[in-house]
Write a protein that holds these residues in place. Structure first.
Motif, mmCIF file in Angstrom:
data_model
loop_
_atom_site.group_PDB
_atom_site.id
_atom_site.type_symbol
_atom_site.label_atom_id
_atom_site.label_comp_id
_atom_site.label_asym_id
_atom_site.label_seq_id
_atom_site.Cartn_x
_atom_site.Cartn_y
_atom_site.Cartn_z
ATOM 1 N N MET A 1 0.720 -1.266 0.025
ATOM 2 C CA MET A 1 -0.108 0.020 0.064
ATOM 3 C C MET A 1 0.817 1.215 0.023
ATOM 4 S SD MET A 1 -3.244 -0.641 2.338
ATOM 5 C CE MET A 1 -2.128 -0.961 3.770
ATOM 6 N N SER A 2 0.419 2.323 -0.283
ATOM 7 C CA SER A 2 1.023 3.463 -0.858
ATOM 8 C C SER A 2 1.165 4.462 0.458
ATOM 9 C CB SER A 2 0.649 4.224 -2.080
ATOM 10 O OG SER A 2 0.913 3.593 -3.115
ATOM 11 N N VAL A 4 0.854 8.627 0.912
ATOM 12 C CA VAL A 4 0.512 9.562 0.293
ATOM 13 C C VAL A 4 1.013 10.888 0.889
ATOM 14 C CG1 VAL A 4 -1.010 10.799 -1.181
ATOM 15 C CG2 VAL A 4 -0.789 8.446 -1.222
ATOM 16 N N ASP A 45 4.579 9.818 -4.754
ATOM 17 C CA ASP A 45 3.448 10.020 -4.130
ATOM 18 C C ASP A 45 3.280 11.173 -3.233
ATOM 19 O OD1 ASP A 45 2.490 7.389 -5.216
ATOM 20 O OD2 ASP A 45 3.864 6.621 -3.581
ATOM 21 N N ARG A 67 -6.699 7.708 -8.097
ATOM 22 C CA ARG A 67 -5.508 7.138 -8.381
ATOM 23 C C ARG A 67 -5.083 5.848 -7.391
ATOM 24 N NH1 ARG A 67 -0.833 11.511 -9.652
ATOM 25 N NH2 ARG A 67 -2.290 12.100 -10.782
ATOM 26 N N TYR A 68 -5.439 5.759 -6.376
ATOM 27 C CA TYR A 68 -5.119 4.848 -5.230
ATOM 28 C C TYR A 68 -6.403 4.153 -4.702
ATOM 29 C CZ TYR A 68 -0.964 7.805 -4.886
ATOM 30 O OH TYR A 68 0.217 8.479 -5.386
ATOM 31 N N ASP A 69 -6.197 2.634 -5.027
ATOM 32 C CA ASP A 69 -7.160 2.032 -4.619
ATOM 33 C C ASP A 69 -7.207 1.618 -3.011
ATOM 34 O OD1 ASP A 69 -7.863 1.051 -6.968
ATOM 35 O OD2 ASP A 69 -6.452 -0.636 -7.185
ATOM 36 N N GLU A 70 -5.810 1.655 -2.447
ATOM 37 C CA GLU A 70 -6.072 1.738 -0.811
ATOM 38 C C GLU A 70 -4.607 2.634 -0.578
ATOM 39 O OE1 GLU A 70 -6.581 -1.493 2.724
ATOM 40 O OE2 GLU A 70 -6.657 -2.215 0.536
ATOM 41 N N ILE A 71 -4.612 3.276 0.673
ATOM 42 C CA ILE A 71 -3.498 3.983 1.072
ATOM 43 C C ILE A 71 -3.209 3.511 2.489
ATOM 44 C CG2 ILE A 71 -3.001 6.299 1.765
ATOM 45 C CD1 ILE A 71 -4.453 7.450 -0.486
#
Length: 631
Positions: A1-2, A4, A45, A67-71
């Motif tokens: 997971m990113s 951000v 990010d 842009r992100y499915d999960e952060i």
């Protein structure tokens, strides 16, 4: 997971006074958090907005959603004007008007709605703006389920650079709050932590202190946070070491989308209430009442309980320094260990967390003992606090200090680290106790039993100038004088005066309602007296204790020892004058019945079980860690 980052700096205002350093501050924070060897955020990010209008900020947040499915974590930094209107706090963007703040500003509650849609496990909010502390008064509004969402509730941390009635000051190099944060990130300000990673609260606390000192109280930042899914790192620690006593758990985390995350978030309102409760309400009993239900939900999900409790510890530990109870940090760590006891036999993360927290207790107790010794050197009466109530509470205060000291010694041995520093501090402490507190050190309440069991089994008979013998002798005298009756565990304060009067009058009938029968303290004295060559003294006085009952409770499994009411076990009850005519009679039953029962409990073969059970007995002093006497 990113992970951000969104940094916003607003200098160019259409209707408000222009600023000169907000955009520079936003760029500096973006650079610090997303570049360099200690950064934890990928530069791709990390987003930067200079003097955006309201619609531009909303468009950027919507773009991040797409842009992100999960952060894993979302960090927002804002530098610029801020203000309150209609009981809400607003970020002032380039097109915000002071006379229409509610409709042209960007409400903090609106920001939380975006956070919820982002499905981030944790959100960091850094605001270097005037009156930013005003959001504190609206925290209850922000934490309502309709704002943050019921299904995907996130952890959150704040750093706000000024109080509700203060301006956020600037220097030629940037805002005070931003500069302080950058100093921490650069290692110029030491957080005191030696863990490998820091979260926002780790970073924000010393930064807030620096700002308050630099402005002489003219600007008072606020820092607080709640970690629901484990420790959420923001930046590498410039002062990190590999010392296990300083690095509690390393990196842990629970995704809100996971099974464990859903189990937590479904009842997260109770966690938020716990995190923002006043310090005096954060007792072990309160922690157990709230957290046990979460532990039960997570118990069958592999490696989730330890991560969860580790995150809770990280959130609450930062507030213990403000607690009037100097042992609050020790009790927090011990309560967390006790909460992990039931899963320690099957969950690696629980075991790792217990070991990390045990290191914390050893280090903290050593620090507290040295602090107590220093205060006694300055004032020998420093352990006395409340006049007449100390007749009841002072002996328990002493037993508590020494009980935790003994526990730290036991924990150090279980962890394979040196107990020499603890022994040295205890040696110094015993000198003051023997000189100034010898007559009142023990024998007031059954609450003392687990503490004395912990302390007396941690020392050798010739340690501490014979202080152990003094304690046992004092306990014998108190029990004989009052026919085996000490105050029952957790005696309510309203009953203390009546208990003390009945005790002073030696009125057995009046004492009875306030006392326990059978007595575990008396059982402890029977089993420990031989170590100090006091069994003959006790035998000589048994006639004064005729018909008195004593008890040794041993659970079926010590994995259950932290439950408020231990469900399974055996009460070994003795009555003096009925098959008990001497100390040897109790010792014989101990050897033939009690020790074999503990030897059959396979859970006691694990160090984490012994650590957890010992901590549970000091958190809930209505149970005694008898296994300490079996060696």
């Amino acid at each position: 997971m990113s992970k951000v980052l969104l940094c916003i700096g607003c200098d160019d205002y259409q209707s408000l006074n222009k600023l000169s350093g907000a955009e520079r501050d936003a760029l500096a924070i973006r650079t610090a958090l997303s570049t360099g060897p200690l950064s934890n955020i990928n530069p791709a990010d990390a987003y930067l907005l200079d003097s955006p209008a309201r619609h531009q900020l909303e468009a950027t947040l919507l773009d991040i959603q797409d842009r992100y499915d999960e952060i894993e974590s979302f960090t927002l930094f804002f530098a610029g004007h801020g203000g309150e209107a209609n009981e809400s706090y607003f970020l002032c963007l380039s097109d915000t008007r002071a006379d229409r703040l509610s409709t042209t500003g960007f409400a903090l509650s609106r920001l939380f709605e975006f956070f919820n849609e982002l499905k981030a496990a944790h959100c960091n909010v850094i605001i270097d703006a005037c009156n930013a502390g005003g959001m504190v008064s609206n925290l209850g509004i922000l934490l309502k389920p309709e704002v943050i969402g019921k299904a995907k509730t996130f952890g959150v941390s704040f750093f706000v650079s000024s109080a509700a009635d203060q301006y956020a000051g600037e220097t030629s190099r940037g805002g005070y709050g931003t500069l302080a944060l950058l100093k921490v990130l650069a290692g110029e300000i030491d957080t005191g932590s030696r863990a490998r990673m820091l979260d926002l609260v780790d970073i924000g606390r010393p930064a807030a202190q620096y700002v308050a000192e630099q402005t002489q109280g003219g600007q008072m930042p606020s820092v607080w946070g709640v970690n629901l899914y484990g420790h959420m790192p923001l930046f590498g620690n410039p002062h990190a070491t590999d010392n296990p006593t300083s690095s509690l758990l390393g990196l842990t985390g629970i995704s809100p989308a996971s099974q464990a995350g859903q189990a937590i978030s479904s009842q997260s309102a109770e966690l938020y209430a716990l995190m923002f409760a006043p310090e005096h309400e954060l007792t072990p009993e309160k922690l157990f009442h709230v957290l046990t239900k979460f532990v039960d939900r997570l118990a069958d999900i592999p490696n989730s309980v330890g991560a969860f409790i580790g995150g809770i510890w990280q959130s609450l530990e930062k507030s213990t320094g403000r607690h009037a109870n100097s042992f609050s940090r020790v009790e927090l760590s011990a309560a967390c260990i006790a909460l992990l006891l039931g899963t320690s036999d099957k969950d690696n993360t629980s075991r790792d967390c217990i070991v990390g927290l045990a290191h914390e207790i050893v280090g903290e107790v050593e620090h507290l003992l040295r602090d107590i010794v220093q205060r006694l050197q300055e004032s020998p009466s420093s352990l006395c606090r409340h006049g007449i109530p100390d007749l009841f509470y002072l002996p328990q205060r002493i037993s508590r200090i020494l009980g935790w000291a003994g526990a730290a010694v036991h924990l150090a041995r279980e962890l394979g680290i040196s107990d020499a520093p603890l022994k040295e501090a205890l040696e110094q402490l015993s000198v003051f106790l023997m000189e100034h507190y010898a007559s009142v050190c023990a024998g007031m309440s059954e609450d003392e039993a687990p503490y004395w069991a912990s302390f007396l089994t941690a020392i050798n008979t010739d340690d501490l100038n014979g202080f152990g013998e003094l304690v046992v002798s004092t306990l014998i005298s108190a029990l004989v004088e009052h026919e085996g009756r000490l105050a029952r565990p957790l005696l309510p304060a309203k009953n203390v005066c009546a208990y003390l009067k009945a005790r002073a009058d030696k009125d057995s009938a009046a004492l009875k309602p306030f006392c326990n029968s059978p007595s575990e303290t008396l059982a402890l004295v029977f089993l420990i007296s031989e170590r100090h060559s006091l069994e003959e003294e006790l035998d000589y006085n048994l006639l004064s204790l005729d018909h008195v009952h004593l008890n040794i409770f041993i659970p079926q499994s010590y994995l259950e020892f932290s439950q408020p009411f231990v469900p399974n076990g055996i009460n070994h009850v003795f009555q003096i004058g009925h098959k008990v005519w001497a100390v040897a009679d109790v010792v014989e039953r101990w050897k033939t019945a009690c020790i074999p029962q503990m030897e059959n409990d396979t859970s006691l073969r694990h160090a984490t079980t012994r650590i957890g059970a010992l901590c549970a007995s000091l958190i809930f002093p209505d149970r005694v860690p008898w296994f300490l006497l079996s060696h």
